[in-house]
Design an enzyme around this catalytic site. Structure first.
Site, PDB file in Angstrom:
ATOM      1  CG  ASP A  20     -10.016 -31.252 -48.166  1.00 19.51           C
ATOM      2  OD1 ASP A  20      -9.054 -31.837 -48.715  1.00 19.51           O
ATOM      3  OD2 ASP A  20     -10.202 -31.258 -46.938  1.00 19.51           O
ATOM      4  CG  ASN A  34       8.459 -33.558 -47.845  1.00 21.88           C
ATOM      5  OD1 ASN A  34       8.824 -34.733 -47.761  1.00 21.88           O
ATOM      6  ND2 ASN A  34       7.753 -32.962 -46.917  1.00 21.88           N
ATOM      7  N   GLY A  42       0.526 -28.610 -45.250  1.00 19.46           N
ATOM      8  CA  GLY A  42      -0.297 -28.335 -46.423  1.00 19.46           C
ATOM      9  C   GLY A  42      -1.075 -29.546 -46.896  1.00 19.46           C
ATOM     10  CB  VAL A  43      -2.052 -30.527 -50.336  1.00 20.15           C
ATOM     11  CG1 VAL A  43      -0.780 -30.801 -51.075  1.00 20.15           C
ATOM     12  CG2 VAL A  43      -3.194 -31.329 -50.914  1.00 20.15           C
ATOM     13  CG  ASP A  44       3.006 -34.405 -47.810  1.00 19.17           C
ATOM     14  OD1 ASP A  44       2.492 -35.519 -48.006  1.00 19.17           O
ATOM     15  OD2 ASP A  44       4.216 -34.240 -47.562  1.00 19.17           O
ATOM     16  CB  THR A 133       0.654 -22.562 -55.398  1.00 15.18           C
ATOM     17  OG1 THR A 133      -0.342 -23.431 -54.830  1.00 15.18           O
ATOM     18  CG2 THR A 133       0.767 -22.811 -56.880  1.00 15.18           C
ATOM     19  N   GLY A 134       2.099 -23.439 -52.314  1.00 17.51           N
ATOM     20  CA  GLY A 134       1.931 -23.188 -50.875  1.00 17.51           C
ATOM     21  C   GLY A 134       3.282 -22.879 -50.254  1.00 17.51           C
ATOM     22  CE1 TYR A 136       8.778 -27.430 -50.298  1.00 15.63           C
ATOM     23  CE2 TYR A 136       8.520 -28.618 -52.354  1.00 15.63           C
ATOM     24  CZ  TYR A 136       8.919 -28.592 -51.037  1.00 15.63           C
ATOM     25  OH  TYR A 136       9.472 -29.713 -50.456  1.00 15.63           O
TER      26      TYR A 136
HETATM   27  P1  ADP Z   1       3.930 -27.095 -51.821  1.00 22.71           P
HETATM   28  O1  ADP Z   1       4.954 -27.496 -50.791  1.00 22.71           O
HETATM   29  O2  ADP Z   1       4.062 -27.892 -53.109  1.00 22.71           O
HETATM   30  O3  ADP Z   1       3.881 -25.626 -52.033  1.00 22.71           O
HETATM   31  P2  ADP Z   1       1.474 -27.014 -50.194  1.00 22.71           P
HETATM   32  O4  ADP Z   1       0.720 -28.170 -49.667  1.00 22.71           O
HETATM   33  O5  ADP Z   1       2.117 -26.106 -49.210  1.00 22.71           O
HETATM   34  O6  ADP Z   1       2.539 -27.644 -51.234  1.00 22.71           O
HETATM   35  O7  ADP Z   1       0.530 -26.160 -51.116  1.00 22.71           O
HETATM   36  C1  ADP Z   1       0.117 -26.518 -52.409  1.00 22.71           C
HETATM   37  C2  ADP Z   1      -1.281 -25.993 -52.635  1.00 22.71           C
HETATM   38  O8  ADP Z   1      -2.216 -26.892 -52.022  1.00 22.71           O
HETATM   39  C3  ADP Z   1      -1.568 -24.622 -52.026  1.00 22.71           C
HETATM   40  O9  ADP Z   1      -2.237 -23.849 -53.006  1.00 22.71           O
HETATM   41  C4  ADP Z   1      -2.464 -24.923 -50.835  1.00 22.71           C
HETATM   42  O10 ADP Z   1      -3.379 -23.877 -50.583  1.00 22.71           O
HETATM   43  C5  ADP Z   1      -3.198 -26.138 -51.337  1.00 22.71           C
HETATM   44  N1  ADP Z   1      -3.828 -27.028 -50.336  1.00 22.71           N
HETATM   45  C6  ADP Z   1      -3.565 -27.174 -49.018  1.00 22.71           C
HETATM   46  N2  ADP Z   1      -4.382 -28.104 -48.468  1.00 22.71           N
HETATM   47  C7  ADP Z   1      -5.185 -28.559 -49.473  1.00 22.71           C
HETATM   48  C8  ADP Z   1      -6.252 -29.508 -49.568  1.00 22.71           C
HETATM   49  N3  ADP Z   1      -6.662 -30.207 -48.500  1.00 22.71           N
HETATM   50  N4  ADP Z   1      -6.844 -29.694 -50.775  1.00 22.71           N
HETATM   51  C9  ADP Z   1      -6.433 -29.010 -51.871  1.00 22.71           C
HETATM   52  N5  ADP Z   1      -5.440 -28.118 -51.851  1.00 22.71           N
HETATM   53  C10 ADP Z   1      -4.823 -27.881 -50.670  1.00 22.71           C
END
Ligand code: ADP
Length: 182
Positions: A20, A34, A42-44, A133-134, A136
C-alpha cells in the site's frame, strides 16, 4: 516482495514492492490524481484518506492559483503529505487508456515530471503507483514498460524510485519487465 534494478551508470535505483503506497516511508509519494485534484477513487482516495484534510487544502489552493482549469494530463505538482509518513505528495494525472489513440507519451510524462518535481524538492526516495492502470484502464504490462523505461532513462537525482504495486498481478507484470531491463 522486492526486486531491484542496479546498473552502474544509473543514478536512480529502481525497486519494486507489493503493498500500500500510503504506508511507504519515503520522502515523496506520487498520487495518480485526476485533473480536478479534489480526490477520487483508487490510490487517490487512499492517499487523501490517510493524508487527511491538509492534502486537500493544498490541492484546493493550487486549483485556486496555478491550476484554475485543473492539473493537465502528464503534469505533476507537489503538496504536503499531511499525516502520511512521507513529506510530500506529488500529484500527477495519468492519461485514460484508449485503443484508438496512443497516449503513451503522456504516461511517460507523468513519471518524468514527477521525478523533476521530486528533484526540485530535494526528495531522495520516491514511491510511485502504477499510474493509469486502475480506473483509467491501461493494460498492466504496457504501463510497466513505459513506467520502468522512463524512470530508468530519466537521469533523475533521486536515489530510489520505488514502485508500489497493490496486488500480485501488478507486481508480477512489473517484475517481468524489470527482469528484461537487467
Ligand atoms: P488511475 O485512475 O490512474 O487508473 P487508480 O487509482 O484507479 O488510478 O489505479 C492505479 C493503480 O493503483 C492500480 O494498479 C491500483 O490497483 C493501484 N492502487 C490502488 N490503491 C492503491 C494503494 N493504496 N497503494 C498502491 N497502489 C494502489
Amino acid at each position: 516482495r522486492c526486486a531491484v534494478l542496479r546498473r552502474g551508470r544509473l543514478v536512480t535505483r529502481i525497486t519494486l514492492v507489493q503493498g500500500d503506497i500510503t504506508e511507504q516511508r519515503v520522502d515523496a509519494v506520487v498520487n495518480a490524481a485526476n485533473s480536478a485534484m479534489l480526490g477520487g477513487g483508487g490510490v487517490d482516495g487512499a492517499i487523501h484518506r490517510r493524508g487527511g484534510p491538509e492534502v486537500l487544502d493544498d490541492c484546493r489552493r493550487l486549483r485556486a492559483s496555478r491550476y484554475g482549469r485543473g492539473l493537465p494530463t502528464g503534469q505533476a505538482v507537489a503538496t504536503t503529505a499531511g499525516r502520511l509518513p512521507a513529506r510530500w505528495v506529488i500529484h500527477t494525472v495519468g492519461p485514460v487508456h484508449r485503443a484508438e489513440v496512443d497516449n503513451s507519451a503522456l504516461l511517460a510524462s507523468c513519471y518524468r515530471e514527477s521525478l523533476r518535481v521530486a528533484d526540485d524538492l530535494g526528495a531522495r526516495t520516491v514511491a510511485f503507483p502504477a499510474v493509469s492502470t486502475g480506473i483509467y484502464g491501461w493494460p498492466l504490462e504496457d504501463a510497466a514498460r513505459i513506467a520502468l523505461a522512463t524512470v530508468a532513462g530519466a537521469g533523475a537525482a533521486v536515489a530510489e524510485a520505488r514502485f508500489v504495486l497493490f496486488d500480485g498481478t501488478a507486481f508480477e507484470a512489473f517484475q517481468g519487465v524489470l527482469d528484461g531491463l537487467e
